[in-house]
Design a protein around this motif. Structure first.
Motif, PDB file in Angstrom:
ATOM      1  N   ASP A 169       0.826  -1.239   0.034  1.00  0.00           N
ATOM      2  CA  ASP A 169       0.044  -0.120   0.143  1.00  0.00           C
ATOM      3  C   ASP A 169       0.880   1.235  -0.023  1.00  0.00           C
ATOM      4  N   LEU A 170       1.000   1.827  -1.121  1.00  0.00           N
ATOM      5  CA  LEU A 170       1.944   2.849  -1.196  1.00  0.00           C
ATOM      6  C   LEU A 170       1.357   4.061  -0.289  1.00  0.00           C
TER       7      LEU A 170
ATOM      8  N   PHE B 133       3.947   5.986   1.905  1.00  0.00           N
ATOM      9  CA  PHE B 133       4.356   7.460   2.018  1.00  0.00           C
ATOM     10  C   PHE B 133       4.339   8.066   3.390  1.00  0.00           C
ATOM     11  N   GLU B 134       3.411   7.441   4.191  1.00  0.00           N
ATOM     12  CA  GLU B 134       3.269   8.077   5.685  1.00  0.00           C
ATOM     13  C   GLU B 134       4.612   7.584   6.101  1.00  0.00           C
TER      14      GLU B 134
ATOM     15  N   ASP C 148      10.847  13.515   8.685  1.00  0.00           N
ATOM     16  CA  ASP C 148      10.293  14.502   9.401  1.00  0.00           C
ATOM     17  C   ASP C 148      11.131  15.804   9.734  1.00  0.00           C
ATOM     18  N   ILE C 149      12.137  15.407  10.453  1.00  0.00           N
ATOM     19  CA  ILE C 149      13.427  16.432  10.533  1.00  0.00           C
ATOM     20  C   ILE C 149      13.765  17.402   9.561  1.00  0.00           C
ATOM     21  N   ALA C 150      14.092  16.737   8.296  1.00  0.00           N
ATOM     22  CA  ALA C 150      14.464  17.459   7.063  1.00  0.00           C
ATOM     23  C   ALA C 150      13.459  18.064   6.389  1.00  0.00           C
ATOM     24  N   ILE C 151      12.067  17.536   6.570  1.00  0.00           N
ATOM     25  CA  ILE C 151      11.138  18.295   6.056  1.00  0.00           C
ATOM     26  C   ILE C 151      10.690  19.648   7.129  1.00  0.00           C
ATOM     27  N   ARG C 152      10.849  19.521   8.304  1.00  0.00           N
ATOM     28  CA  ARG C 152      10.479  20.753   9.281  1.00  0.00           C
ATOM     29  C   ARG C 152      11.719  21.617   9.120  1.00  0.00           C
TER      30      ARG C 152
ATOM     31  N   THR D 158      -1.627  15.371   3.089  1.00  0.00           N
ATOM     32  CA  THR D 158      -0.881  14.950   4.261  1.00  0.00           C
ATOM     33  C   THR D 158       0.229  15.890   4.536  1.00  0.00           C
ATOM     34  N   GLU D 159       0.186  16.804   5.526  1.00  0.00           N
ATOM     35  CA  GLU D 159       1.404  17.767   5.565  1.00  0.00           C
ATOM     36  C   GLU D 159       2.357  17.870   7.098  1.00  0.00           C
TER      37      GLU D 159
END
Length: 559
Positions: free
Chosen positions: A376-377, A381-382, A389-393, A533-534
């Motif tokens: 289940d992609l 993805f989640e 998460d750290i790099a995105i923040r 999903t952000e």
């Protein structure tokens, strides 16, 4: 000259035979049918002549000879009856004898009329009939007419009795009628003989026609068998032998020109197949040799990978550990150059460790059996977004996605694909604004096409093929860290799963990487997009700030 003259005539039959053998089936059939029709036409003409001859002879016998003979016999009988009745009348004076005479005289007139009609085309018979009539008139003048003057019941005069008693007139008439009858009898016998001859001829002719037709049918059958059936049978047998795998069996051309042309074409095809088979066998042999060499090389690579993961990692970790100890203990105690050298050593050791780890991961893709299952992609993805998460923040990035499909594959490897693509989108961003990353999916021709789109610095379309090659970087390591392995690894994973990956050249605002995966089941109804999903709030940046997809330094982004 003599040898030349002798050789000339000898070469002509071979030329004739060669020309005859050059005839095709159509020409053979045309000549055979034409000859058969000519023979049948001649036989028909002969049969027609026989029929006409038989009809003519039979008509002469039935319509001429037999009626003439019958009329002559009746005429002769009528004369005899007349003579007997007249003589008896003169002797007895009995009146009823005159009626017998009248009836016989009427028969005489009828038969004379018949004979004149039948014998009008025969001068000799007509002359004989004229002689009979002349003698009949003489007999009537001397005997009949005087006798008819005697009244019934009276005694005839002496001169009448003398005339009746005179035997001379009637024998002459009887001789003439007998001669006529015998001649007509002979004509009738000749006609019957001619009719029998014609019947015999007809029997022989029609027997010959039947034999010719049978012989012609046999010749046609033999000709077709020899010229068509046998060559086609041999051709079929040769083709069957080749079809059974006997590619060395030659196809022999025989028969008419068109069948030999067909056989030549099939022989050329057989030779081509034999050559292709020989080439294929040689290629297969070389491929087997290469496969054996490749297996040996893969075994060596596996041994190298084992050595790289164990034997090389240990001294590299030791070097990195002691470099960190040097950096920790002597930082600030030596001069600035020594501190910089120690930092270089630590960085090199760390990057070498990362490079070895990436090489090992890249080499394992596609060589070991994948743990294939339903993936289940959306869940993948989640998980990926959680790991990043750290790099995105830190990048203040916004990442959203459409409902993603479920596919068959290796969950870990597909996670690496999404992780590398999203990580690259976050890393290669504009420094003065946050980046927006969108993951979309749509069905296309039995495949799922998944795209990862960002509005970062972008990639030059001219570098579309280069970015998927291992160790290929488009930017300096100081600007964007990395080993140049991410997109190469993504390409290998996607192709291992039966899909393709490429840069979308039509997307100029940022970068869009699309890859395909096989569809396991028909797609369900897709709900409308709008529930992203952000991990961080999405901040949209106008595309006009980066129309050419380049970074602030004017260089294209790298993975």
């Amino acid at each position: 000259m003599e040898r030349h003259d002798e050789a000339g005539p000898r070469s002509r039959p071979s030329t004739t035979r060669a020309r005859r053998h050059d005839w095709d089936t159509r020409r053979w059939l045309l000549v055979g049918v034409s000859a058969t029709l000519v023979v049948l036409a001649l036989l028909a003409l002969l049969g027609t002549w026989v029929f006409a001859r038989s009809t003519s002879v039979n008509g002469r016998l039935v319509d001429h000879s037999s009626p003439a003979l019958i009329a002559a016999v009746r005429l002769e009988t009528a004369y005899g009856d007349q003579d007997a009745s007249v003589r008896d009348y003169v002797l007895t004076g009995n009146a009823p004898l005159l009626e017998v005479y009248s009836a016989s005289h009427e028969v005489e007139r009828e038969q004379v009329a018949v004979l004149r009609e039948l014998l009008r085309d025969d001068p000799a018979a007509t002359d004989r009939l004229r002689l009979v009539l002349e003698r009949a008139r003489a007999w009537e003048d001397r005997v009949i007419r005087p006798a008819l003057t005697v009244a019934p019941g009276t005694a005839p005069p002496a001169e009448v009795r003398a005339a009746v008693a005179d035997p001379a007139p009637y024998p002459a008439l009887r001789a003439a009628t007998r001669d006529q009858r015998e001649r007509l009898q002979r004509q009738r016998d000749l006609a019957r003989a001619d009719l029998q001859d014609v019947r015999d001829l007809r029997t022989w002719v029609f027997s010959a026609i039947a034999l010719v037709i049978v012989a012609g049918a046999i010749m046609v059958f033999a000709g077709l068998r020899r010229g068509v059936t046998l060559p086609v049978g041999r051709l079929v047998a040769d083709a069957d032998a080749v079809a059974r795998g006997e590619f060395g069996h030659e196809i022999t051309p025989t028969g008419p020109a068109d069948l030999r042309t067909l056989a030549d074409a099939m022989e050329a095809m057989r030779r081509r197949l034999a050559d292709e088979l020989a080439f294929s066998d040689d290629a297969r042999r070389r491929l087997d040799e290469q496969a054996t060499e490749l297996r040996r090389s893969n075994s060596d690579l596996e041994q190298f990978a084992y050595a790289a993961s164990h034997d090389l990692q240990e001294p590299l970790r030791k070097v990195a550990s002691f470099c960190r100890l040097l950096e920790k203990r002597y930082q600030g105690r030596l001069d600035e150059r020594a501190d910089r050298y120690i930092a270089f050593a630590v960085d090199g050791a760390v990057r070498m460790q990362a490079l070895i780890d990436d090489l090992l991961a890249f080499s394992r893709i596609g060589r070991r059996p994948a743990n294939e299952s339903s993936v289940d992609l959306n869940a993948v993805f989640e998980t990926v977004v959680g790991d990043l998460d750290i790099a995105i923040r830190e990048a203040d990035a916004a990442v959203d996605h459409d409902p993603l499909p479920t596919v068959r594959g290796d969950r870990t490897q597909l996670s690496l694909v999404l992780q590398n693509l999203i990580a690259n989108a976050v890393k290669f961003r504009e420094p003065d604004r946050p980046v927006h990353v969108a993951v979309r999916a749509e069905p296309v021709d039995g495949m799922w096409r998944i795209s990862v789109t960002d509005d970062g610095i972008g990639i030059d379309p001219a570098q579309a093929d280069r970015i998927f090659v291992i160790f290929q970087r488009l930017n300096t390591r100081e600007a964007y860290p990395g080993n140049g392995m991410g997109l190469a690894m993504c390409k290998r994973i996607v192709e291992f799963h039966g899909g393709t990956i490429a840069l979308d050249p039509e997307h100029t605002t940022g970068t869009r990487i699309t890859f395909t995966l096989p569809m396991t089941e028909p797609p369900a109804a897709t709900p409308p997009t709008g529930s992203p999903t952000e991990k961080t709030p999405t901040k949209e940046t106008p595309a006009e700030k980066n129309p050419d997809g380049k970074g602030p330094d004017g260089k294209a982004r790298t993975e």
